[in-house]
Design a protein around this motif. Structure first.
Motif, short mmCIF file in Angstrom:
data_model
loop_
_atom_site.label_atom_id
_atom_site.label_comp_id
_atom_site.label_asym_id
_atom_site.label_seq_id
_atom_site.Cartn_x
_atom_site.Cartn_y
_atom_site.Cartn_z
N SER A 1 4.92 29.52 23.11
CA SER A 1 5.58 29.21 24.38
C SER A 1 5.07 30.10 25.50
CB SER A 1 7.10 29.35 24.25
OG SER A 1 7.47 30.71 24.10
N GLN A 2 5.30 29.61 26.72
CA GLN A 2 4.92 30.34 27.94
C GLN A 2 6.06 30.19 28.94
OE1 GLN A 2 2.02 32.14 28.75
NE2 GLN A 2 3.10 32.72 30.62
N THR A 3 6.53 31.32 29.47
CA THR A 3 7.60 31.33 30.46
C THR A 3 7.13 32.06 31.70
OG1 THR A 3 9.26 31.39 28.69
CG2 THR A 3 10.00 31.99 30.90
N ASP A 4 7.38 31.47 32.85
CA ASP A 4 7.12 32.11 34.14
C ASP A 4 8.44 32.13 34.90
OD1 ASP A 4 4.26 32.32 33.74
OD2 ASP A 4 4.20 30.16 34.04
N TYR A 5 8.85 33.30 35.36
CA TYR A 5 10.15 33.40 36.02
C TYR A 5 10.15 34.49 37.08
CZ TYR A 5 10.89 37.31 32.78
OH TYR A 5 10.78 38.47 32.08
N GLY A 6 11.18 34.46 37.90
CA GLY A 6 11.33 35.46 38.94
C GLY A 6 12.75 35.97 38.98
N SER A 7 12.89 37.25 39.32
CA SER A 7 14.18 37.87 39.52
C SER A 7 14.03 38.82 40.69
CB SER A 7 14.63 38.62 38.27
OG SER A 7 15.89 39.20 38.47
N SER A 65 27.63 41.19 30.15
CA SER A 65 27.55 42.25 31.16
C SER A 65 27.30 41.68 32.55
CB SER A 65 26.43 43.24 30.81
OG SER A 65 26.73 43.87 29.59
N GLY A 66 27.04 40.39 32.65
CA GLY A 66 26.92 39.73 33.94
C GLY A 66 28.31 39.50 34.53
N VAL A 67 28.36 39.07 35.77
CA VAL A 67 29.63 38.81 36.43
C VAL A 67 30.39 37.72 35.67
CG1 VAL A 67 30.72 38.01 38.57
CG2 VAL A 67 28.74 39.54 38.66
N ALA A 68 31.68 37.94 35.46
CA ALA A 68 32.52 36.97 34.73
C ALA A 68 32.43 35.58 35.35
CB ALA A 68 33.97 37.45 34.72
N ASN A 69 32.43 34.59 34.49
CA ASN A 69 32.45 33.18 34.88
C ASN A 69 31.18 32.69 35.58
OD1 ASN A 69 35.06 32.78 33.79
ND2 ASN A 69 35.91 33.77 35.61
N HIS A 70 30.09 33.43 35.47
CA HIS A 70 28.80 32.96 35.96
C HIS A 70 28.03 32.36 34.78
CE1 HIS A 70 28.28 35.00 40.07
NE2 HIS A 70 29.56 35.03 39.76
N GLY A 109 24.41 40.84 42.64
CA GLY A 109 23.52 41.91 43.07
C GLY A 109 22.06 41.56 42.85
N SER A 110 21.18 42.26 43.55
CA SER A 110 19.75 42.05 43.41
C SER A 110 19.31 42.32 41.98
CB SER A 110 18.99 42.97 44.36
OG SER A 110 17.60 42.79 44.22
N GLY A 111 18.50 41.42 41.42
CA GLY A 111 17.99 41.57 40.07
C GLY A 111 18.89 40.96 39.00
N ASN A 112 20.06 40.50 39.37
CA ASN A 112 20.97 39.88 38.40
C ASN A 112 20.76 38.39 38.25
OD1 ASN A 112 22.26 42.26 37.70
ND2 ASN A 112 23.79 42.05 39.32
N ASN A 113 20.03 37.78 39.15
CA ASN A 113 19.77 36.34 39.09
C ASN A 113 18.31 36.11 38.74
OD1 ASN A 113 22.43 35.52 40.05
ND2 ASN A 113 21.78 36.48 41.96
N ALA A 114 18.05 35.05 38.01
CA ALA A 114 16.68 34.73 37.63
C ALA A 114 16.52 33.21 37.59
CB ALA A 114 16.34 35.33 36.26
#
Length: 194
Positions: free
Chosen positions: A87-93, A117-122, A152-157
């Motif tokens: 597999s190959q994955t390309d992503y950004g955060s 550890s992420g925000v509840a209900n996300h 927060g910055s870096g928590n989304n991808a």
């Protein structure tokens, strides 16, 4: 109706339709978790379609901000847990782009999804396509996903993924899993594409 038909409501009203004969998606299965689960399996998948699509609204109980969503395929009542996936994955955060190549692995990561550890209900939104899944050559898949694990910055991808199952049998079983359990409220839907 007759064998291989189902009752469907369309713009022209209710009608019997033959599986695989319409130009729309056919919902084959849906799982909404009322309790945590280590895996979600789709079994006895019909071979009547040109492709399969899975949508997932998902998070896990693993104590991380983003967890790995893993795909395994199988046939004849056996999920393949061998090192038969590439597999190959390309992503950004945040402002950082990353890639992940996996060769001859048993647990290919197909998406990042929020952990406990992420925000509840996300939850993450994931779409997986398996074209020509009944072929007797290698199977391929693609996925697109967005993991909203926090504000927060870096928590989304977000990312794109492609992979291959190195088997020469048709797919009739699909397993989704992670390092921990899927959380209550996660939803997985399997569609057939005529």
């Amino acid at each position: 109706g007759t064998t291989n038909q189902y009752w469907r409501y369309t713009a022209s009203g209710p009608n019997w339709e033959t599986i695989g004969a319409s130009a729309t998606l056919d919902r084959l299965a849906k799982t909404t978790l009322a309790a945590t689960a280590a895996t979600v399996d789709f079994t006895s998948v019909s071979a009547a379609y040109s492709a399969l699509m899975i949508t997932a609204y998902v998070r896990t109980s693993t104590a991380v901000v983003n967890d790995n969503l893993i795909l395994r395929l199988g046939t004849a009542a056996t999920i393949d847990a061998g090192v038969n996936y590439n597999s190959q994955t390309d992503y950004g955060s945040a402002a950082t782009a990353s890639s992940l190549e996996q060769l001859s692995v048993s647990s290919p990561t197909i998406a990042l999804v929020p952990g406990s550890s992420g925000v509840a209900n996300h939850y993450a939104s994931v779409t997986i396509i398996l074209p020509n899944y009944t072929a007797t050559t290698f199977k391929t898949w693609t996925s697109e996903w967005m993991s909203a694990a926090g504000s927060g910055s870096g928590n989304n991808a977000a990312g794109n993924h492609g992979g291959t199952w190195k088997a020469t049998t048709a797919v009739d079983m699909i397993r989704l899993m992670s390092a921990g359990n899927f959380s209550v409220g996660s939803v997985f839907v399997l569609y057939g594409i005529p």
